[in-house]
Scaffold this active site. Structure first.
Site, PDB file in Angstrom:
ATOM      1  N   ASN A 176       0.875  -1.180   0.000  1.00  0.00           N
ATOM      2  CA  ASN A 176       0.000   0.000   0.000  1.00  0.00           C
ATOM      3  C   ASN A 176       0.906   1.222   0.000  1.00  0.00           C
ATOM      4  OD1 ASN A 176      -1.935   1.938   0.336  1.00  0.00           O
ATOM      5  ND2 ASN A 176      -2.369   1.445   2.488  1.00  0.00           N
ATOM      6  N   LYS A 236       0.169   4.302  -0.324  1.00  0.00           N
ATOM      7  CA  LYS A 236      -0.467   5.475   0.294  1.00  0.00           C
ATOM      8  C   LYS A 236      -0.195   6.708  -0.570  1.00  0.00           C
ATOM      9  CE  LYS A 236      -0.227   3.308   4.827  1.00  0.00           C
ATOM     10  NZ  LYS A 236      -0.023   3.494   6.275  1.00  0.00           N
ATOM     11  N   HIS A 292      -9.577   1.230   5.156  1.00  0.00           N
ATOM     12  CA  HIS A 292      -8.311   1.479   5.830  1.00  0.00           C
ATOM     13  C   HIS A 292      -8.531   2.453   6.987  1.00  0.00           C
ATOM     14  CE1 HIS A 292      -4.108   2.549   6.527  1.00  0.00           C
ATOM     15  NE2 HIS A 292      -3.792   1.448   5.835  1.00  0.00           N
ATOM     16  N   GLU A 331      -6.929   4.865   8.099  1.00  0.00           N
ATOM     17  CA  GLU A 331      -6.706   6.282   7.802  1.00  0.00           C
ATOM     18  C   GLU A 331      -7.907   6.888   7.100  1.00  0.00           C
ATOM     19  OE1 GLU A 331      -1.958   5.339   7.422  1.00  0.00           O
ATOM     20  OE2 GLU A 331      -3.152   5.654   5.616  1.00  0.00           O
ATOM     21  N   GLU A 387      -5.335  -4.822  10.618  1.00  0.00           N
ATOM     22  CA  GLU A 387      -4.288  -3.830  10.870  1.00  0.00           C
ATOM     23  C   GLU A 387      -4.489  -3.249  12.260  1.00  0.00           C
ATOM     24  OE1 GLU A 387      -4.638  -0.608   8.113  1.00  0.00           O
ATOM     25  OE2 GLU A 387      -6.696  -0.200   8.683  1.00  0.00           O
ATOM     26  N   GLY A 411       2.786   2.401  11.157  1.00  0.00           N
ATOM     27  CA  GLY A 411       3.686   3.537  11.049  1.00  0.00           C
ATOM     28  C   GLY A 411       4.328   3.951  12.350  1.00  0.00           C
ATOM     29  N   SER A 421       3.012  -2.913  10.366  1.00  0.00           N
ATOM     30  CA  SER A 421       4.468  -2.711  10.372  1.00  0.00           C
ATOM     31  C   SER A 421       5.252  -4.005  10.199  1.00  0.00           C
ATOM     32  CB  SER A 421       4.912  -2.009  11.672  1.00  0.00           C
ATOM     33  OG  SER A 421       4.344  -0.729  11.759  1.00  0.00           O
TER      34      SER A 421
END
Length: 688
Positions: free
Chosen positions: A444, A446, A531, A533, A603, A609, A649
Site C-alpha cells: 500500500n 499510500k 483502511h 486512515e 491492521e 507507522g 508494520s
C-alpha cells in the site's frame, strides 16, 4: 429462547397426553361410558353400538398416549406436531361447546383420576393449543432422546404396551382405581357430609308398571307390591356439598325398603355381586359365581346381587344360572362406577372395600376352603398399588429408559469416534486448505511517490519477481494517478494491481472522486477499502464502506477490506468486539459467493507507522478469532478459504515468524512496500 420455549411446550404436551391417554387406556369401560354421555348429549346414543364406542375408547386412549410418548421422544417431529395440533383444535372446539352449553358435568379428559370443571378444561385446552402452535412452528427445535434409527422401537413398543394394557384392564379390572369405590375405601365415610356443609337434595324416582300401565313414583308415594319394578333414577334437585359417594343406595324391590345403612354397618364380610344391567351381563362364569355363593352360605357371609334391571331380567338370569342369592336395586350409573365389570364381585367388610374381581378373574374355590379372615383375599393388600406401579415401571418405563440410555451412550461413542476422525481429517484439511488458501503480500503505497517514481518502483518490483518467482500472490496498490501507467509496466501474471480507494457513488457530480468502474478501467483488479486512515481522517462510516464494497464487487474488483483496533481499544481488551463489528457493519451483508471476493486485512492501528508490531502470537490469536467470526456467518468452508492478511508494520525481519502462523495468510505492507528490497524481502518470507 425459541429453542427453550419449543422444548418446554413439547414436554408440557407430552406430559398431559401421556397422563390423559394412560388413565383412559387402563379404564376402557369408563372411557366408553364418557363417550356414551357425549352421544346422549347430541342425541346419537341409540345409533352407535356398544362395540363401536368401546373400540373408539380404546383407539382414543392409545392415540393420546402414543402421541404423548412420541412428542416426549421427538419421534416424527413434523407429523406428530401436526397431529397434536389437529387433535387439540378439535378438543378445544368441543370444550367450547361443553363450556357454553354444559351437556356434561365433567369432560373426562383425565378419566376419574382428575376432575376438572368445564371452565378449567377450556383453559387447559387453550394453553395446550398454544403449545401445539409453538411446536408446529418449530418442530425441528425439539431435541431427540433416541436417535432416528432406533425410534421404531419406541413407536412399536408404545403401541403394543398401551393396547395390551387396555385389553388386560378390560378383561380384568383397571390397574389403578381412582373412583370412590376403590379397594380400601370406607363407603360410609365416602357418603359423609362435613358438619356445616350445605347438603344437596336428591330425589330417587322409580318406574313401575301394573296391568299395562307404567308410572313414576318417589319414596313418599311408593305403591304396594302388586306393582312391577321397571327402572329407577336418582337426580339432584338442589346444589350443595357433594360427597364422593352420593348416589349409592340399595333398595329391596319387594317392599321398597332402603337397606343401604344395614348393609354398610354390618359387622364382618359381605359379597356384592354387581351387574348394572343383567340383560347385558356375561354369563360365561356363572358356575364360579354359584360356587362362591355356596362358600358364602357355608361361612355365613351374606351375598347379594345389586342391579338396575327389572324383574324380567332378574328372572331370566336366575333361570339361566340357577342363582339363589337375593337381588336388590341400585342405580345403574352407580353400579358402573363401583366396578368395571358386568358382572363383577366386590367384597366389603364393615363398610370398607376389601377386594374386587372381574367375572373373568374370580377367586377360585380351592382358595375359599377357609374363613375369609384366614385368606389373603379377605385382607387389603397394602402393597398392591406399589406393586402395580412397579409393574408399569418394569414393563414400560424401565425398557424405554434403558433404550434411551443405551442409544445416547452409543450415539455419544459414535460422536467421539467421529470427532476423532474429523479432528484428524480437519488437521489434514487445514494443512491442505492453508496450502490452497491464497498467500498474499500486498503493498500500500499510500500518498507517496510521483508518477515517475511510481513507475520506476513498479518496474523494479516486476523485474525482481520475474527474476525470482514468488511463492505467493503479489499486489501493489497505488494512488489513482499511477494506476493506468503502472498497469502498463506490470506483468499481471506476477503482480496484481490495486487502488487505495474508490467512491461510494457510481457516477455523477462528485468532483474529485474516482468510481469503482474508473478504477477497473485502468486495468486494476483490487481495491483497498476500510483502511483506518480513511475511517479516521475522512470519516468513512460502516454504511459508506458497505456501499463502496458493493460497487467494487459489482465492477469486478476484489476487495482488500481493512479492520483493526486502536491502542485504547486494545488496552481495554475490546479488539475482538471491534473487528467483529467492522465486519458485520460493512461486509457481512454479502452472500457467500460475493464474500469469496473479499480479502480481509487485519491492521492494529496502534502498530501502523509506529514501528510497533503485534507479536506473532497476538496476531495469530486475533486472526483465528476473525476466521471464527467468518465461520459463524458463512460456515467453515468459506472461512477456511478466506485469506486474512496482517497489516501492522511487517518487515523482512519479522515476516517469516508472522507468516508461519496457520491463520496469517500474508501481509498488507505500508512503508516497506516503498523500497523494492524490503518488499521483496517480505515476499521471500513465504520461501522460508
Amino acid at each position: 429462547m425459541i429453542y427453550i420455549l419449543t422444548n418446554v411446550c413439547r414436554l408440557l404436551l407430552a406430559a398431559v397426553f401421556v397422563l390423559s391417554g394412560y388413565v383412559k387406556a387402563i379404564d376402557p369401560l369408563g372411557t366408553q361410558y364418557k363417550i356414551d354421555d357425549y352421544l346422549t348429549a347430541v342425541g346419537l346414543s341409540g345409533y352407535v353400538s356398544e362395540w363401536m364406542t368401546l373400540f373408539t375408547a380404546i383407539v382414543l386412549a392409545a392415540t393420546e398416549f402414543a402421541l404423548g410418548i412420541y412428542m416426549l421422544f421427538a419421534i416424527q417431529r413434523r407429523l406428530v406436531s401436526k397431529l397434536l395440533m389437529v387433535l387439540m383444535s378439535v378438543m378445544t372446539l368441543i370444550t367450547l361447546w361443553v363450556y357454553f352449553f354444559n351437556p356434561v358435568k365433567d369432560c373426562g379428559c383425565f378419566g376419574d383420576a382428575i376432575h376438572l370443571t368445564n371452565g378449567q378444561t377450556l383453559a387447559k385446552n387453550i394453553v395446550l393449543l398454544l403449545a401445539a402452535v409453538v411446536v408446529v412452528k418449530w418442530p425441528l427445535h425439539m431435541v431427540r432422546f433416541v436417535s432416528k434409527s432406533n425410534q421404531w422401537i419406541v413407536t412399536n413398543y408404545t403401541l403394543l404396551f398401551i393396547i395390551v394394557s387396555s385389553a388386560w384392564c378390560l378383561y380384568t379390572l383397571p390397574l389403578f382405581d381412582f373412583r370412590p369405590y376403590h379397594v380400601g375405601a370406607d363407603l360410609r365415610k365416602g357418603m359423609e357430609i362435613p358438619p356445616g356443609a350445605k347438603q344437596p337434595q336428591f330425589e330417587t324416582t322409580f318406574v313401575l308398571s301394573k296391568n299395562g300401565e307404567t308410572r313414576e313414583f318417589t319414596l313418599e308415594n311408593y305403591p304396594d307390591s302388586t306393582w312391577t319394578f321397571v327402572d329407577s333414577k336418582t337426580v339432584q334437585t338442589e346444589e350443595g356439598y357433594v360427597p364422593p359417594i352420593h348416589d349409592f343406595s340399595i333398595e329391596d324391590p319387594n317392599n321398597g325398603d332402603n337397606i343401604t345403612t344395614e348393609v354398610l354397618n354390618r359387622k364382618g364380610y359381605t359379597f356384592l355381586l354387581i351387574s348394572p344391567f343383567l340383560e347385558h351381563a356375561d354369563d360365561t362364569n356363572f358356575g364360579a359365581i354359584d360356587q362362591i355363593y355356596e362358600y358364602a352360605k357355608r361361612h355365613n357371609v351374606p351375598m347379594m346381587c345389586l342391579t338396575a334391571s327389572g324383574d324380567a331380567a332378574i328372572s331370566r338370569w336366575q333361570d339361566l344360572t340357577g342363582a339363589e342369592y337375593p337381588f336388590y336395586i341400585t342405580d345403574g350409573t352407580t353400579l358402573k362406577t363401583m366396578i368395571r365389570s358386568n358382572p363383577g364381585l366386590m367384597l366389603i367388610k364393615d363398610g370398607v372395600v376389601i377386594n374386587k374381581w372381574s367375572h373373568n378373574a374370580l377367586p377360585q374355590l380351592k382358595r375359599l376352603d377357609a374363613p375369609l379372615e384366614k385368606q389373603s383375599i379377605g385382607q387389603i393388600d397394602p402393597a398392591s398399588v406399589t406393586a402395580r406401579i412397579t409393574k408399569v415401571v418394569l414393563w414400560f418405563v424401565l425398557p424405554l429408559f434403558l433404550l434411551t440410555l443405551a442409544d445416547r451412550l452409543w450415539t455419544w461413542t459414535k460422536w467421539i469416534k467421529k470427532q476423532r476422525r474429523r479432528n484428524k481429517l480437519y488437521t489434514l484439511l487445514k494443512i491442505k486448505r492453508r496450502k490452497m488458501r491464497k498467500k498474499i503480500v500486498a503493498g500500500n503505497w499510500k500518498m507517496n511517490l510521483n508518477l515517475q517514481e511510481g513507475l520506476a518502483l513498479a518496474k523494479e518490483v516486476n523485474d525482481a519477481l520475474a527474476a525470482d518467482k514468488p511463492n505467493c500472490d503479489v499486489i501493489i496498490c497505488t494512488p489513482f494517478i499511477h494506476l493506468a501507467s503502472v498497469a502498463g509496466v506490470l506483468d499481471s501474471q506476477l503482480v496484481g494491481l490495486g487502488a487505495e480507494n474508490c467512491a461510494d457513488k457510481e457516477q455523477g457530480a462528485y468532483t474529485g472522486e474516482v468510481s469503482a468502474e474508473m478504477v477497473k478501467s485502468t486495468g486494476a483488479q483490487y481495491v483497498i477499502l476500510g483502511h483506518s486512515e480513511r475511517r479516521e481522517y475522512y470519516n468513512e462510516t460502516p454504511e459508506i464502506l458497505k456501499e463502496k464494497v458493493l460497487l467494487a464487487l459489482k465492477n469486478g474488483l476484489k476487495v482488500i477490506f481493512c479492520i483493526g483496533e486502536t491502542l485504547a481499544e486494545r488496552e481495554a481488551n475490546k479488539q475482538n468486539e471491534v473487528v467483529k463489528a467492522e465486519l458485520e457493519g460493512s461486509v457481512f451483508n454479502l452472500s457467500a459467493e460475493e464474500f469469496a471476493n473479499v480479502i480481509v486485512a487485519y491492521e492494529p492501528i496502534w502498530a501502523i507507522g509506529t514501528g510497533k508490531t503485534a507479536t506473532a502470537e497476538q496476531a495469530e490469536e486475533i486472526h483465528a478469532f476473525i476466521r471464527s467470526v467468518i465461520a459463524e456467518k458463512y460456515g467453515n468452508e468459506v472461512a477456511e478459504n478466506t485469506s486474512i492478511l496482517y497489516g501492522g508494520s511487517a518487515k523482512p525481519s519479522n515476516a517469516p515468524e508472522l507468516f508461519a502462523k496457520p491463520n496469517i495468510d500474508g501481509g498488507l505492507i505500508g512503508g516497506a512496500a516503498l523500497k523494492c528490497a524490503d518488499f521483496k524481502g517480505i515476499i521471500d518470507a513465504w520461501k522460508k
